[in-house]
Motif scaffolding. Structure first.
Motif, PDB file in Angstrom:
ATOM      1  N   ASN A  69       0.826  -1.357   0.005  1.00 25.39           N
ATOM      2  CA  ASN A  69       0.063   0.088  -0.093  1.00 25.39           C
ATOM      3  C   ASN A  69       0.826   1.349  -0.023  1.00 25.39           C
ATOM      4  O   ASN A  69       0.706   2.171  -0.963  1.00 25.39           O
ATOM      5  N   HIS A  70       2.000   1.350   1.044  1.00 25.05           N
ATOM      6  CA  HIS A  70       2.692   2.444   0.797  1.00 25.05           C
ATOM      7  C   HIS A  70       3.938   2.269   1.869  1.00 25.05           C
ATOM      8  O   HIS A  70       4.084   1.282   2.610  1.00 25.05           O
ATOM      9  N   LEU A  71       5.007   3.312   1.666  1.00 31.74           N
ATOM     10  CA  LEU A  71       6.062   3.098   2.219  1.00 31.74           C
ATOM     11  C   LEU A  71       6.191   4.358   3.257  1.00 31.74           C
ATOM     12  O   LEU A  71       5.911   5.389   2.953  1.00 31.74           O
ATOM     13  N   ALA A  72       6.442   4.087   4.685  1.00 34.33           N
ATOM     14  CA  ALA A  72       6.407   5.246   5.613  1.00 34.33           C
ATOM     15  C   ALA A  72       7.940   5.407   6.221  1.00 34.33           C
ATOM     16  O   ALA A  72       8.397   4.196   6.655  1.00 34.33           O
ATOM     17  N   PHE A  73       8.543   6.596   6.092  1.00 35.82           N
ATOM     18  CA  PHE A  73       9.817   6.860   6.554  1.00 35.82           C
ATOM     19  C   PHE A  73       9.836   7.756   7.857  1.00 35.82           C
ATOM     20  O   PHE A  73       8.976   8.609   7.933  1.00 35.82           O
ATOM     21  N   HIS A  74      10.760   7.555   8.666  1.00 29.48           N
ATOM     22  CA  HIS A  74      10.893   8.453   9.851  1.00 29.48           C
ATOM     23  C   HIS A  74      11.758   9.681   9.325  1.00 29.48           C
ATOM     24  O   HIS A  74      12.644   9.782   8.743  1.00 29.48           O
ATOM     25  N   ALA A  75      11.044  10.965   9.872  1.00 27.33           N
ATOM     26  CA  ALA A  75      11.734  12.064   9.766  1.00 27.33           C
ATOM     27  C   ALA A  75      12.355  12.422  10.719  1.00 27.33           C
ATOM     28  O   ALA A  75      11.945  11.936  12.063  1.00 27.33           O
ATOM     29  N   GLU A  76      13.486  13.199  10.778  1.00 28.09           N
ATOM     30  CA  GLU A  76      14.092  13.747  11.957  1.00 28.09           C
ATOM     31  C   GLU A  76      13.349  14.706  13.004  1.00 28.09           C
ATOM     32  O   GLU A  76      13.218  14.674  14.059  1.00 28.09           O
ATOM     33  N   LYS A 121       2.659   4.992  -3.062  1.00 28.99           N
ATOM     34  CA  LYS A 121       2.558   6.310  -2.142  1.00 28.99           C
ATOM     35  C   LYS A 121       3.730   6.018  -0.831  1.00 28.99           C
ATOM     36  O   LYS A 121       4.002   5.073  -0.688  1.00 28.99           O
ATOM     37  N   VAL A 122       4.249   7.251  -0.657  1.00 26.73           N
ATOM     38  CA  VAL A 122       5.310   7.333   0.309  1.00 26.73           C
ATOM     39  C   VAL A 122       4.803   8.296   1.315  1.00 26.73           C
ATOM     40  O   VAL A 122       4.102   9.179   1.106  1.00 26.73           O
ATOM     41  N   GLU A 123       5.169   8.114   2.372  1.00 24.13           N
ATOM     42  CA  GLU A 123       4.892   8.940   3.611  1.00 24.13           C
ATOM     43  C   GLU A 123       6.117   9.300   4.483  1.00 24.13           C
ATOM     44  O   GLU A 123       6.966   8.295   4.668  1.00 24.13           O
ATOM     45  N   LEU A 124       6.522  10.497   4.576  1.00 21.53           N
ATOM     46  CA  LEU A 124       7.523  10.936   5.682  1.00 21.53           C
ATOM     47  C   LEU A 124       6.865  11.397   6.868  1.00 21.53           C
ATOM     48  O   LEU A 124       6.324  12.289   7.019  1.00 21.53           O
ATOM     49  N   VAL A 125       7.101  10.808   8.064  1.00 19.86           N
ATOM     50  CA  VAL A 125       6.166  11.125   9.463  1.00 19.86           C
ATOM     51  C   VAL A 125       7.428  11.536  10.335  1.00 19.86           C
ATOM     52  O   VAL A 125       8.563  11.206  10.770  1.00 19.86           O
ATOM     53  N   ALA A 126       6.996  12.756  11.003  1.00 12.20           N
ATOM     54  CA  ALA A 126       7.904  13.446  12.087  1.00 12.20           C
ATOM     55  C   ALA A 126       7.630  12.858  13.416  1.00 12.20           C
ATOM     56  O   ALA A 126       6.436  12.255  13.626  1.00 12.20           O
ATOM     57  N   PRO A 127       8.722  12.859  14.243  1.00 10.05           N
ATOM     58  CA  PRO A 127       8.405  12.125  15.526  1.00 10.05           C
ATOM     59  C   PRO A 127       7.383  12.847  16.220  1.00 10.05           C
ATOM     60  O   PRO A 127       7.192  14.179  16.305  1.00 10.05           O
ATOM     61  N   PHE A 128       6.580  12.391  17.256  1.00 11.97           N
ATOM     62  CA  PHE A 128       5.463  13.036  17.872  1.00 11.97           C
ATOM     63  C   PHE A 128       5.968  13.590  19.089  1.00 11.97           C
ATOM     64  O   PHE A 128       6.998  13.470  19.727  1.00 11.97           O
TER      65      PHE A 128
END
Length: 128
Positions: A69-76, A121-128
């Protein structure tokens, strides 16, 4: 720990142009390159992109079908998500869910969603 992911692509040149800068922004380094493929590595995990053979190009990828479905990466940080988003816009990359960006994943999920040249679909996710 994930070892590697291998993705077949419709146009290796376009894939390299798209993914190279993004992965290097995230800290990935060039790993392997051969006539029909390329990979980037971060730590012990690497991503491989391979040119799909002509005989298999008749059916294109769609994330709603069975499979990835998609790839999600950690952002700094949120700042990195914002910087990458700005770079995508400058490059003409389609940002998904613009009406909800950067909270398309929910009120506490700061991310940018976009598509690569094959519409993965690709997602770049910031830490909470």
């Amino acid at each position: 720990m994930l070892h590697h992911i291998e993705i077949n692509v419709s146009n290796l040149s376009k894939t390299i142009e798209f993914w190279q800068w993004f992965l290097m922004e995230l800290g990935y380094q060039p790993y392997q390159k051969w006539e029909s493929g390329i990979s980037w590595k971060d730590g012990e995990t690497y991503l491989v992109f391979v040119q799909t053979e002509e005989r298999f190009l008749d059916v294109s990828y769609h994330r709603s079908r069975v499979g990835l479905n998609h790839l999600a990466f950690h952002a700094e940080s949120r700042k990195q998500v914002d910087q990458i988003t700005m770079q995508f816009k400058e490059k003409g990359v389609h940002i998904l869910y613009q009406d909800k960006h950067p909270f398309a994943g929910g009120d506490t999920h700061y991310a940018v969603f976009f598509e690569d040249p094959d519409r993965i679909k690709v997602e770049l996710v910031a830490p909470f």
